[in-house]
Design an enzyme around this catalytic site. Structure first.
Site, PDB file in Angstrom:
ATOM      1  N   ASP A   1       0.820  -1.206   0.000  1.00 52.90           N
ATOM      2  CA  ASP A   1       0.000   0.000   0.000  1.00 52.90           C
ATOM      3  C   ASP A   1       0.862   1.268   0.000  1.00 52.90           C
ATOM      4  OD1 ASP A   1      -2.294   1.485  -0.005  1.00 52.90           O
ATOM      5  OD2 ASP A   1      -3.101   0.683   1.866  1.00 52.90           O
TER       6      ASP A   1
ATOM      7  N   ASP B   1     -10.937   3.917  -1.841  1.00 54.91           N
ATOM      8  CA  ASP B   1     -11.499   3.004  -0.846  1.00 54.91           C
ATOM      9  C   ASP B   1     -13.026   3.007  -0.876  1.00 54.91           C
ATOM     10  OD1 ASP B   1      -8.839   3.108  -0.131  1.00 54.91           O
ATOM     11  OD2 ASP B   1      -9.228   3.138   2.021  1.00 54.91           O
TER      12      ASP B   1
END
Ligand code: 9PG
Length: 677
Positions: A419, A480
């Protein structure tokens, strides 16, 4: 498409589109002074290669036919350093067409739609009409994680900047053009399109100002005598702009050795239920539920997302919420027959981390010598932003390799979610002055792959697309999701891009569907079907399931499984049952929020309708005669709607879906005729 030299410039002539009088351009620095090689005329034979030079550089522009079905041209610019001074290369523009006749496509910009792709996993991708504005997010926190600081957007109407690839469609005539780089490991790249709009009240038409495709060398130092080449630029035109985009993705995937899993990975992830509060007990509870209440749901891996680590940067030390430690937890996950997964942000380092304290020399620094800050995330450190490792350093690469080896090989985390990877490509002063930002990021990813091994499953997140191709197996393609849809306030706060929003995440899932299976397996982010701790309506859950299933992406659950009602678990199973087709987003260019998805499987075709609107609406699906035939569809009297189970009558070429709730979806299952031999 073919290239022809004319009056010292190059025309790219196709059946549908023609680019006129394109010339290359290079910006660079010598002894600190900025310079530009912008030839007014190119030398060379009619079919190239063509050259131009100044005191410091020679450029050679060459073209060759693109392999594969695209029938396009590949353009490459090679830059050689003349003289005896090193040169710092900045932007190399492979082609720039200008002026009202610079691009002939349909009736002109008034009927064009541009497919604009963003920098990283989290960045916006969608089509725009020419009179729209496309500003970067105004909120600094969102801008910082979604936008390349090296390629900001001005945001004026008619001025667009797409990263890596751009598509143009003529909405009236139907044809289109794609400009896309078929490499991303050496250079980040942008395609700029500027259109002059009719003046207020004036009668003039919109006209092309410039169309340019540029590879960015980021000030990389090139020594005298060396030659650097840009990534190859694919220029292709054709009757179907959606096909052109997919053709570009196939070309990039083939050229850069994409890793495409046979089937998209699936599993469970702790983040969207437990967030940073996740404990070892939460993970063990999910593991138990996976074999009991959720036994019918395929969950190939169980992933511990953010929240296990002692500090950002210290990936081998757990905090007190994981008393057994990572190695023991992986062993217990694997004992159930599932893969163990772990989240890390390998290129970040917190102020308080051991890695930053022990190795301040590893940090990427700016021109002033201060560490570069990648973002500020209060859940990690309320007082300080996160620093970045200089991944061109051999000792940093060795460290990354060792961390990945320990996690994936020694401890058994076969699935790693990498990430905040954009951090490794941020502007800065690097140990290796010859490295571009793309190369710095690629070296970082390669080090992780070396350590994790060929068989590990790497899922990229917050990762620029081009450098990732060939390293990652799965790739997040949107921002997200959240247990809320994201209404008008969210849209405003996030400038309708990035942030935390199921709506914005699902838009990218659809608009980037054509990357899937060519560059990696798309990760659309998690599918939440729960009824606790969520404000998603039943309709919105259906939408999420439909978008993920129709685009055939990774299906990852992120609920507390033992609290999910059985009928909601059935939706997860249904997502698996419906996925597996080849997805075509029919109105990718026609709508900024595409609503019509067609997924073709061996024995059936799924026609999906996504209703983005905030009000209920009556929806009818119409498939014209040729479409029924092209898809090889039987013409039944009624069809099954997959999400509600309703049987709907077929009237001629139309199926009435009834009134859809806000943010709802429907999927028609249309059986195909047995293939005629
Ligand atoms: C874990 C999460 C999840 C999620 C990722 C990523 O700017 N920010 O502070 C910011 C925080 C989280 C975030 C993106 C940006 O989400 O996409 O799936 O792994 O990290 O922290």
């Amino acid at each position: 498409m073919r290239a022809e030299a004319r009056d010292g410039a190059v025309d790219l002539v196709g059946d549908v589109a023609t680019l006129r009088a394109t010339r290359p351009r290079v910006t660079y620095r010598v002894e600190g002074r900025a310079a530009e090689l912008a030839p007014t005329a190119l030398d060379g034979p009619p079919d190239g290669p063509w050259t131009a030079e100044d005191d410091h550089l020679r450029v050679v522009l060459s073209t060759r036919p693109a392999p594969g079905p695209a029938r396009g041209l590949l353009l490459r610019l090679a830059v050689t350093v003349l003289g005896d001074l090193p040169v710092r290369l900045d932007d190399t523009t492979v082609l720039a067409a200008g002026g009202p006749s610079g691009l002939q496509l349909g009736a002109g910009p008034g009927s064009w739609s541009l497919y604009r792709n963003g920098w990283s996993s989290w960045s916006n991708a969608r089509s725009f009409r020419m009179d729209e504005a496309d500003p970067d997010p105004w909120l600094f926190a969102i801008r910082r994680t979604t936008v390349d600081p090296g390629t900001p957007r001005g945001g004026e109407p008619g001025r667009f900047r797409s990263e890596l690839v751009a598509g143009l469609a003529d909405l009236d005539g139907g044809g289109g053009l794609v400009l896309g780089f078929v490499g991303g490991a050496r250079c980040l790249s942008v395609i700029d399109l500027a259109v002059d709009l009719p003046a207020e009240g004036g009668a003039t038409r919109a006209e092309l100002a410039t169309l340019a495709a540029t590879c960015r060398f980021d000030g990389a130092t090139a020594e005298p005598g060396t030659t650097l080449a840009t990534e190859d630029l694919l220029v292709a035109d054709g009757p179907d702009p959606v096909d052109l985009l997919e053709g570009w993705a196939a070309a990039l995937g083939a050229a850069q050795g994409a890793r495409v899993p046979a089937r998209p990975p699936h599993g469970w992830c702790s983040w969207y239920y437990h967030y940073s509060k996740v404990t070892e007990a939460d993970v063990r509870r999910a593991l138990a539920a996976a074999d009991t209440v959720a036994a019918g749901v395929p969950l190939g891996y169980v992933m511990v997302d953010d929240g296990h680590q002692m500090a950002i940067g210290d990936w081998l030390a757990t905090n007190g919420k994981f008393p057994s430690g990572l190695a023991a937890l992986a062993a217990d996950i694997r004992a159930t027959g599932r893969d163990a997964g772990l989240w890390l942000a390998p290129f970040l380092a917190d102020h308080g981390s051991d890695v930053a304290r022990a190795h301040p020399e590893w940090l990427l620094r700016d021109e002033a010598g201060d560490p570069v800050t990648a973002l500020w995330n209060p859940t990690w450190n309320r007082r300080h932003g996160q620093w970045v490792l200089d991944c061109t350093r051999p000792d940093v690469q060795a460290h990354l390799e060792e961390v990945a080896r320990t996690l994936a090989v020694d401890w058994g985390y076969r699935v790693l979610k990498l990430d905040f990877c954009y951090a490794a490509a941020l502007p800065g002063v690097r140990h290796d002055p010859a490295s571009t930002r793309a190369q710095a990021l690629r070296a970082a990813l390669d080090a992780v792959r070396r350590g994790a091994g060929h068989d590990a499953l790497l899922v990229g997140c917050g990762l620029p697309l081009g450098p990732a191709v060939g390293v990652v197996d799965g790739m997040r393609v949107g921002t997200d999701v959240a247990p809320t849809w994201g209404g008008r306030v969210t849209r405003w706060a996030f400038s309708d891009q990035g942030g935390l929003s199921t709506r914005i995440a699902m838009r990218n899932t659809v608009t980037r569907a054509f990357l899937h299976g060519h560059l990696w397996a798309n990760d659309p982010d998690c599918v939440m079907v729960r009824t606790d701790r969520t404000r998603l309506t039943e309709a919105e859950v259906r939408f999420l399931v439909a978008a993920v299933a129709l685009t055939d992406g990774m299906i990852v659950s992120s609920d507390q499984l033992d609290l999910v009602p059985p009928e909601r678990l059935d939706l997860l199973r249904l997502a698996h049952e419906l996925s597996g087709g080849h997805c075509r987003v029919v109105d990718l260019f026609a709508r900024s929020e595409p609503e019509r998805l067609v997924s073709t499987k061996a024995d059936e075709v799924l026609v999906g309708h996504l209703h983005w609107g905030d009000a209920p609406a009556a929806v009818t699906v119409t498939l014209d005669g040729p479409e029924w035939d092209r898809l090889g569809l039987a013409r039944p009297d009624e069809v099954v709607e997959a999400l509600t189970g309703a049987r709907l009558p077929v009237r001629g070429t139309r199926v009435d879906l009834g009134v859809l709730d806000p943010h709802d979806a429907r999927i028609l299952r249309l059986p195909r005729r047995a293939p005629s031999v």
